[in-house]
Design an enzyme around this catalytic site. Structure first.
Site, PDB file in Angstrom:
ATOM      1  N   PHE A 159      30.789  18.429  13.618  1.00 12.81           N
ATOM      2  CA  PHE A 159      30.990  19.164  14.858  1.00 12.81           C
ATOM      3  C   PHE A 159      30.357  18.395  16.010  1.00 12.81           C
ATOM      4  O   PHE A 159      29.352  17.702  15.828  1.00 12.81           O
ATOM      5  CB  PHE A 159      30.343  20.552  14.787  1.00 12.81           C
ATOM      6  N   THR A 182      32.036  19.094   7.353  1.00 11.49           N
ATOM      7  CA  THR A 182      32.722  19.056   8.648  1.00 11.49           C
ATOM      8  C   THR A 182      31.743  18.577   9.708  1.00 11.49           C
ATOM      9  O   THR A 182      30.590  19.008   9.743  1.00 11.49           O
ATOM     10  CB  THR A 182      33.275  20.436   9.033  1.00 11.49           C
TER      11      THR A 182
END
Length: 401
Positions: free
Chosen positions: A281, A279
């Protein structure tokens, strides 16, 4: 604190699992409805009920509760407002920021806001970026943005895209809604763990709680276990509920750090279907940083284009002609004025969608090539904004723990 009605979802299977007693007070409307029987309040398998909950800052429209399905098991989405309570050692868990102040006044550390509870993956990303920071949990993404704007914290961290599920669209919308600047990025390898009470085995579980995306990413294991999936607002919230309830038949999917924080056993590690689950960010701040050329930089922009058959080609050509790589292109409908009329003499539809285009390109604003490309781009744009210029995260996520 003021109260307001919020929508949560109950399921006809809840009484069979004991969820009416577990998650809802007997005196609440949800508890009363479930005691009377799901057939009296459900036209279908699941229905929408209303209960009073503490008021928080208004979330995005797509953060409301939903009921989905994962594999052969129903997934019950539980509104975050029902997940109130205290950890067994409440002093270790900071209070979530929701408009009533923050949990600490120590200004000697960088304060970083994130959505969720302690132990969430977003907090892991904040600690990776700032290992000695003070993390401040927030009830939603909107609160995290506003906490930076109001000087309650120094920075905010939010997920923007996943290698498995793609872009997180509501956060793109928040970037344009607010005036914060992107000052960094973090790539985090997500390793899901199955958590339970001490001494519990996987075979003891009848239902597993987690964020809906985490449940989807671990679908193979959950299907093999034959459990009911329960969706909650974040993975750490699932771990906290399991710790609070003390039941041996409920498990959670969360991080190994959440297991330590909430005193749970790790029943299985690396349970996600895809080994490489990363992921990305973004780190947000009130002021931009001054970019250099000493290391790789990335620049994020957003713009809308004039209506012309060649305008997109010319916009992207501004970067191609200068050998600047585009690492991300995301389009979002223009919400305030989504439709534009076409020439009535043309056949077919009389309207078309208008879009905002979000682009990440690999160049620093200190690089003359980037400045010239942006000058050319603005010649064919109706709206243009630089969201931030920041160092590229070169972390080797395959080696992360």
């Amino acid at each position: 604190m003021a109260l307001h009605d919020c929508c949560i979802w109950g399921c006809a299977k809840a009484p069979q699992l004991g969820l009416a007693i577990t998650f809802y007070p007997a005196s609440s409307r949800m508890g009363v409805n479930l005691k009377q029987g799901p057939q009296k309040c459900c036209k279908r398998e699941c229905c929408c009920l209303r209960v009073s909950a503490p008021k928080a800052l208004t979330p995005m429209e797509d953060e409301k509760a939903v009921v989905e399905s994962s594999g052969n098991a129903d997934m019950i989405r539980v509104q975050p407002s029902v997940l109130k309570g205290f950890h067994k050692d409440a002093n270790l868990i900071p209070k979530q920021l929701g408009g009533n102040g923050v949990s600490s006044s120590d200004r000697s550390k960088v304060r970083v806001a994130y959505k969720g509870l302690p132990g969430a993956y977003t907090e892991d990303a904040a600690l990776k970026a700032y290992p000695k920071c003070e993390t401040v949990p927030c009830v939603d993404f909107e609160t995290a943005f506003k906490s930076v704007e109001s000087w309650l914290v120094d920075k905010a961290v939010l997920p923007i895209e996943s290698s498995i599920v793609g872009s997180i669209h509501r956060n793109y919308d928040l970037l344009i809604r607010h005036k914060l600047h992107i000052v960094g990025e973090v790539h985090l390898l997500i390793k899901h763990c199955l958590l339970g009470q001490n001494g519990v085995t996987k075979q003891d579980l009848r239902c597993v709680m987690s964020h809906p995306q985490a449940l989807i990413q671990c679908e193979t294991m959950l299907t093999n276990l034959g459990v009911t999936n329960i969706g909650v607002d974040d993975t750490a919230a699932a771990a906290r509920v399991v710790a609070l309830e003390g039941r041996r038949d409920i498990g959670a999917i969360a991080s190994s750090r959440a297991a330590k924080l909430y005193g749970l056993d790790i029943l299985a590690e690396g349970i996600q279907d895809d080994d490489v689950n990363v992921t990305r960010f973004l780190i947000l701040a009130r002021d931009p940083i001054f970019p250099g050329t000493d290391r790789p930089y990335k620049t994020s922009i957003v713009f809308s284009l004039d209506e012309d058959p060649t305008v997109l080609f010319r916009a992207l050509g501004a970067f191609a002609l200068r050998n600047i790589n585009l690492s991300k292109i995301e389009s979002r409908p223009l919400k305030h004025c989504p439709l534009s009329a076409l020439d009535d003499s043309k056949e077919g539809s009389t309207t078309s969608f208008k879009y905002l285009l979000y682009i990440d390109f690999e160049a620093s604003l200190a690089d003359p090539r980037a400045r010239y490309a942006l000058e050319n781009l603005q010649e064919c744009t109706r709206f243009f904004r630089i969201l931030g210029c920041y160092p590229v995260d070169k972390t080797d996520t395959t080696a992360s723990s």
